[in-house]
Design a protein around this motif. Structure first.
Motif, PDB file in Angstrom:
ATOM      1  N   VAL A  62       0.706  -1.092  -0.046  1.00 56.32           N
ATOM      2  CA  VAL A  62       0.060   0.086   0.006  1.00 56.32           C
ATOM      3  C   VAL A  62       0.787   1.266  -0.113  1.00 56.32           C
ATOM      4  O   VAL A  62       0.426   2.361  -0.312  1.00 56.32           O
ATOM      5  CB  VAL A  62      -1.009  -0.035   1.238  1.00 56.32           C
ATOM      6  CG1 VAL A  62      -0.093   0.229   2.821  1.00 56.32           C
ATOM      7  CG2 VAL A  62      -2.139   0.881   1.021  1.00 56.32           C
ATOM      8  N   LYS A  63       2.167   1.119   0.270  1.00 55.07           N
ATOM      9  CA  LYS A  63       2.968   2.330   0.309  1.00 55.07           C
ATOM     10  C   LYS A  63       4.019   2.282  -0.911  1.00 55.07           C
ATOM     11  O   LYS A  63       5.039   3.216  -1.097  1.00 55.07           O
ATOM     12  CB  LYS A  63       4.012   2.332   1.644  1.00 55.07           C
ATOM     13  CG  LYS A  63       3.414   2.365   2.919  1.00 55.07           C
ATOM     14  CD  LYS A  63       4.159   2.516   4.104  1.00 55.07           C
ATOM     15  CE  LYS A  63       3.751   2.584   5.407  1.00 55.07           C
ATOM     16  NZ  LYS A  63       4.582   2.478   6.763  1.00 55.07           N
ATOM     17  N   THR A 210      -7.532  -0.491  -4.095  1.00 54.72           N
ATOM     18  CA  THR A 210      -9.010  -0.733  -3.296  1.00 54.72           C
ATOM     19  C   THR A 210      -8.894  -2.283  -3.092  1.00 54.72           C
ATOM     20  O   THR A 210      -8.426  -3.116  -3.747  1.00 54.72           O
ATOM     21  CB  THR A 210     -10.006  -0.238  -4.122  1.00 54.72           C
ATOM     22  OG1 THR A 210     -11.098  -0.320  -3.229  1.00 54.72           O
ATOM     23  CG2 THR A 210     -10.460  -1.004  -5.505  1.00 54.72           C
ATOM     24  N   TYR A 263     -11.693  -0.415   1.493  1.00 48.44           N
ATOM     25  CA  TYR A 263     -10.503   0.601   1.730  1.00 48.44           C
ATOM     26  C   TYR A 263     -10.288   1.025   0.215  1.00 48.44           C
ATOM     27  O   TYR A 263     -10.332   0.059  -0.629  1.00 48.44           O
ATOM     28  CB  TYR A 263      -9.283  -0.273   2.030  1.00 48.44           C
ATOM     29  CG  TYR A 263      -8.002   0.657   2.095  1.00 48.44           C
ATOM     30  CD1 TYR A 263      -7.695   1.740   3.057  1.00 48.44           C
ATOM     31  CD2 TYR A 263      -7.172   0.668   1.118  1.00 48.44           C
ATOM     32  CE1 TYR A 263      -6.512   2.654   2.955  1.00 48.44           C
ATOM     33  CE2 TYR A 263      -5.798   1.426   1.000  1.00 48.44           C
ATOM     34  CZ  TYR A 263      -5.603   2.236   2.010  1.00 48.44           C
ATOM     35  OH  TYR A 263      -4.559   3.030   1.881  1.00 48.44           O
ATOM     36  N   ASN A 265      -7.881   3.929  -2.100  1.00 53.88           N
ATOM     37  CA  ASN A 265      -6.678   4.724  -2.198  1.00 53.88           C
ATOM     38  C   ASN A 265      -6.226   5.133  -3.311  1.00 53.88           C
ATOM     39  O   ASN A 265      -6.034   4.403  -4.281  1.00 53.88           O
ATOM     40  CB  ASN A 265      -5.264   3.915  -1.517  1.00 53.88           C
ATOM     41  CG  ASN A 265      -4.051   4.789  -1.400  1.00 53.88           C
ATOM     42  OD1 ASN A 265      -4.082   6.060  -2.076  1.00 53.88           O
ATOM     43  ND2 ASN A 265      -3.508   4.697  -0.220  1.00 53.88           N
ATOM     44  N   GLN A 266      -6.891   6.507  -3.810  1.00 55.57           N
ATOM     45  CA  GLN A 266      -6.652   7.168  -5.126  1.00 55.57           C
ATOM     46  C   GLN A 266      -5.778   8.055  -5.176  1.00 55.57           C
ATOM     47  O   GLN A 266      -5.653   8.957  -4.208  1.00 55.57           O
ATOM     48  CB  GLN A 266      -8.024   7.139  -5.635  1.00 55.57           C
ATOM     49  CG  GLN A 266      -8.867   8.001  -4.928  1.00 55.57           C
ATOM     50  CD  GLN A 266     -10.335   8.153  -5.415  1.00 55.57           C
ATOM     51  OE1 GLN A 266     -10.540   7.893  -6.578  1.00 55.57           O
ATOM     52  NE2 GLN A 266     -11.255   8.280  -4.466  1.00 55.57           N
ATOM     53  N   SER A 267      -5.076   8.391  -6.303  1.00 54.71           N
ATOM     54  CA  SER A 267      -4.463   9.709  -6.613  1.00 54.71           C
ATOM     55  C   SER A 267      -4.364   9.978  -7.975  1.00 54.71           C
ATOM     56  O   SER A 267      -4.624   9.288  -8.912  1.00 54.71           O
ATOM     57  CB  SER A 267      -2.882   9.413  -6.109  1.00 54.71           C
ATOM     58  OG  SER A 267      -2.428   8.531  -7.017  1.00 54.71           O
ATOM     59  N   GLY A 285      -4.357  13.380  -3.494  1.00 57.57           N
ATOM     60  CA  GLY A 285      -4.746  11.927  -2.868  1.00 57.57           C
ATOM     61  C   GLY A 285      -5.841  11.886  -2.068  1.00 57.57           C
ATOM     62  O   GLY A 285      -6.194  13.058  -1.356  1.00 57.57           O
ATOM     63  N   HIS A 286      -6.471  10.750  -2.154  1.00 58.83           N
ATOM     64  CA  HIS A 286      -7.794  10.533  -1.253  1.00 58.83           C
ATOM     65  C   HIS A 286      -7.755   9.324  -0.811  1.00 58.83           C
ATOM     66  O   HIS A 286      -7.705   8.371  -1.439  1.00 58.83           O
ATOM     67  CB  HIS A 286      -9.006  10.839  -1.996  1.00 58.83           C
ATOM     68  CG  HIS A 286     -10.138  10.340  -1.254  1.00 58.83           C
ATOM     69  ND1 HIS A 286     -11.090   9.463  -1.861  1.00 58.83           N
ATOM     70  CD2 HIS A 286     -10.561  10.685  -0.043  1.00 58.83           C
ATOM     71  CE1 HIS A 286     -12.070   9.355  -0.853  1.00 58.83           C
ATOM     72  NE2 HIS A 286     -11.765  10.120   0.015  1.00 58.83           N
ATOM     73  N   VAL A 287      -7.930   9.097   0.623  1.00 56.50           N
ATOM     74  CA  VAL A 287      -7.983   7.760   1.355  1.00 56.50           C
ATOM     75  C   VAL A 287      -9.381   7.521   1.951  1.00 56.50           C
ATOM     76  O   VAL A 287      -9.531   8.538   2.819  1.00 56.50           O
ATOM     77  CB  VAL A 287      -6.868   7.480   1.897  1.00 56.50           C
ATOM     78  CG1 VAL A 287      -6.813   6.127   2.614  1.00 56.50           C
ATOM     79  CG2 VAL A 287      -5.532   7.277   1.095  1.00 56.50           C
ATOM     80  N   ASP A 289     -11.142   4.884   4.703  1.00 54.34           N
ATOM     81  CA  ASP A 289     -11.268   3.344   5.185  1.00 54.34           C
ATOM     82  C   ASP A 289     -12.501   3.245   6.261  1.00 54.34           C
ATOM     83  O   ASP A 289     -12.583   4.097   7.089  1.00 54.34           O
ATOM     84  CB  ASP A 289     -10.128   3.388   6.065  1.00 54.34           C
ATOM     85  CG  ASP A 289      -9.771   1.938   6.853  1.00 54.34           C
ATOM     86  OD1 ASP A 289     -10.788   1.139   6.950  1.00 54.34           O
ATOM     87  OD2 ASP A 289      -8.435   1.832   7.137  1.00 54.34           O
TER      88      ASP A 289
END
Length: 660
Positions: A62-63, A210, A263, A265-267, A285-287, A289
């Motif tokens: 995820v990183k 995701t 979950y 995680n988009q950018s 970016g947008h996360v 959860d």
């Protein structure tokens, strides 16, 4: 069905596909092969497909840390071939697969600003956000895992991933366990489901990761061996070599942790970097959860070892938790300035029960409901060979105060690499320290604890030539833990009352200092190899509130070689593990938590396993004789008060990767 369905539309295939599998990680790439995978076959007049290098089968965290599928057979793979699929050097398992683990050493490296959901003893096998990986593969990949358990049942895991286009990857996996166990009433039944996808658009501006997880972890609970059961376990009577003949404290309870998470995680790169023209990049970016958890403890009839109960039959404790965390970030990247980012976020939480409890000592509410707004900043840069990382977050409004600051630097050396990091974290204790309700009177509380403040300084040195070593020094203020609170119960056959411990939330008002030194080294010479790990720990405080063994050590000696014209790769040897005596934490089945106790010492003992592992192409086969000292001298060891250690057993397992 999924494998063949996905295969039908996921890849464009030539007329004939080679039966060769992707190259092993322990085999060099054939540099003489043509670059074009579709070659003329003069003998058959057809086209063939050359195997793709294993490095193209990428695993992305995820990183965005990237590794690749690894089908090699190493001593590390043997350490990771277990229920958790992780190296368990710092853990000591209970008697049955799928039960909890005793933690022999700690990290204290949380970055959370919020309290965590309780029942932490049930979270060892719970997939967190950082446990879910994403993939990019040139052809579909399937992984199958199997391992025998104790008595009836099995441990199975299946995973499949494919790229339906170069920009889109999908994956799906399930891990299931059922094991009866050798003692009374300790059946385990768990399931971990994951499904997700990742997208990188053709212009490389928009990126998505995701996933969705659904997990249920059920354990029957017996409260450990009864006082008479402990006596029989320590005795030499062969009748009790059948562990099901030993008395346990009860046979009518179970607890279960259910969890679901979505979950995303988009950018999006508003301004994209171009090496030839544009040097700056701006990324939005947008996360999100969304986590939903539920923990239940059920028991047919009240047991006196937990004290007085409101109900005498059909006891049921149930707690629910939902949290929605939204985070927006804006990052500016520059070749000279590095990556500078800012973030804002909102967390909405709902934790609690279905009733309000009114007692003479006060009213215990049923819910903790609220929200928190937070902000923060990030920084990443590489100056020459020096890498710099920084993160700062703080709660600016809401019901919980909290902050986290960390910084790290790393530098590559000719013999390896060196890094240093410092961090400070302040957050409220976990939810079950603040509010808990139960049908047992002693397990009801509502506390207003101060924030736990943790400062951590760490140094790491990695070198294949010399040694991997790390030194960590941690200080904790307002350390919060569950403490043993004894209840005396008259037991038949015992002249004096027997003391049973229950867990009570406690906050320590002094400072706790924790030092940890870890060193690891693997050495191979020809067909022989050895691997050693050492952990040294020291805790200083005015009271014994954090108990760990001073030393944990593990060492392996093994033989490895190719047999049958290199058709089979063999690895066999012995692994020994030992920890020094200490006051081990007790386990409370109602809370699914460990508590600190100083009445009973857990004596250190050696654990010696014999392993015989083999690899045929991409299939790895594992045989292991566990706990050989128990086979030779008997077993009278404990991992926690009233919790015996596993007896000797022979187990078989398999891990197999298919590359379509």
């Amino acid at each position: 069905m999924l494998v063949y369905s996905f295969q039908g539309f996921s890849q464009e295939r030539p007329l004939q596909q080679s039966k060769e599998l992707p190259q092993r990680t322990d085999a060099p790439t054939n540099s003489q092969q043509p670059n074009n995978p579709n070659q003329d076959n003069n003998e058959k007049g057809r086209k063939t497909l050359e195997p793709r290098p294993i490095s193209e089968y990428k695993i992305i965290s995820v990183k965005n840390d990237t590794t690749h599928v690894d089908t090699a057979l190493t001593i590390v793979k043997d350490y990771e071939f277990n229920y958790l699929r992780k190296d368990d050097l710092h853990l000591l398992p209970f008697t049955n697969v799928g039960q909890t683990y005793v933690t022999l050493s700690h990290t204290f490296n949380t970055t959370s600003l919020m309290p965590l959901f309780g029942a932490r003893a049930r979270h060892f096998n719970y997939y967190e956000v950082e446990d879910i990986n994403y993939y990019h593969v040139p052809t579909p990949v399937t992984e199958l895992y199997f391992r025998t358990v104790f008595e009836q049942g099995q441990n199975l895991e299946a995973f499949f991933t494919t790229n339906i286009s170069p920009q889109v990857n999908i994956f799906i996996g399930y891990k299931g366990l059922r094991s009866l166990g050798k003692y009374q009433h300790i059946l385990t039944s768990t399931g971990n489901f994951q499904v997700g996808f990742s997208v990188d658009t053709k212009n490389d501006r928009y990126h998505v990761k995701t996933h969705f997880t659904a997990q249920d972890l059920l354990n029957q609970e017996n409260g450990g061996l009864s006082p008479q059961g402990v006596i029989n376990y320590l005795g030499d009577d062969e009748e009790f070599d059948d562990r099901s003949a030993l008395d346990v404290n009860f046979e009518d309870a179970e607890n279960i942790l259910d969890g679901r998470r979505f979950y995303l995680n988009q950018s999006y790169d508003i301004i994209k970097k171009n090496d030839s023209i544009q040097n700056n990049q701006i990324t939005l970016g947008h996360v999100i959860d969304f986590t939903d958890k539920e923990y239940r403890y059920e028991q047919s009839s009240a047991n006196e070892i937990f004290g007085e109960a409101f109900e005498t039959t059909n006891l049921r404790d149930e707690v629910e938790f939902q949290e929605v965390n939204n985070q927006l970030s804006l990052t500016f990247s520059n070749a000279v300035l590095g990556r500078i980012g800012g973030l804002i976020g909102h967390a909405d939480y709902n934790y609690g029960y279905q009733r309000v409890l009114i007692q003479e000592s006060g009213t215990i509410p049923n819910r903790l409901i609220g929200d928190v707004f937070y902000t923060g900043a990030t920084y990443n840069n590489t100056i020459g060979k020096l890498a710099i990382d920084g993160l700062a977050k703080i709660n600016v409004s809401g019901d919980f105060d909290g902050n986290h600051i960390q910084g790290a630097i790393s530098y590559p050396l000719s013999i390896g690499s060196i890094s240093a990091s410092v961090s400070t974290n302040s957050r409220r204790p976990n939810y079950n320290f603040l509010l808990y309700q139960s049908d047992y009177v002693e397990y009801n509380w509502f506390n207003d604890f101060d924030n736990v403040q943790t400062q951590r300084l760490a140094f790491d040195f990695k070198s294949k030539k010399y040694v991997d070593a790390s030194l960590t020094f941690t200080t904790i203020n307002n350390y919060t833990y569950f403490a043993a609170n004894g209840i005396e119960v008259d037991q038949e056959g015992f002249e004096n009352p027997v003391t049973f411990n229950i867990a009570k939330p406690t906050q320590y008002d002094e400072q706790v200092n924790y030092l940890k030194l870890k060193a690891s080294k693997t050495f191979e010479y020809g067909v022989l190899g050895s691997s050693s790990d050492l952990i040294y720990q020291n805790v200083s405080s005015d009271d014994e509130v954090l108990n760990v063994p001073d030393i944990v050590v593990r060492s392996s000696l093994y033989y490895k070689d190719h047999w049958f014209d290199k058709a089979l790769y063999l690895q066999t040897g012995f692994t020994a593990k030992y920890f020094t005596s200490y006051n081990g934490d007790g386990y409370d089945p109602i809370l699914a938590e460990f508590y600190t106790q100083n009445q009973q010492e857990i004596e250190g003992f050696p654990i010696v396993d014999f392993f015989f592992n083999a690899k045929i192409k991409t299939a790895r086969i594992y045989f292991k004789v566990e706990n050989i000292p128990s086979l030779l001298f008997g077993n009278d060891n404990f991992v926690a008060p009233a919790q015996p250690f596993r007896d000797d057993v022979i187990r078989f397992g398999l891990q197999w990767n298919y590359f379509l």
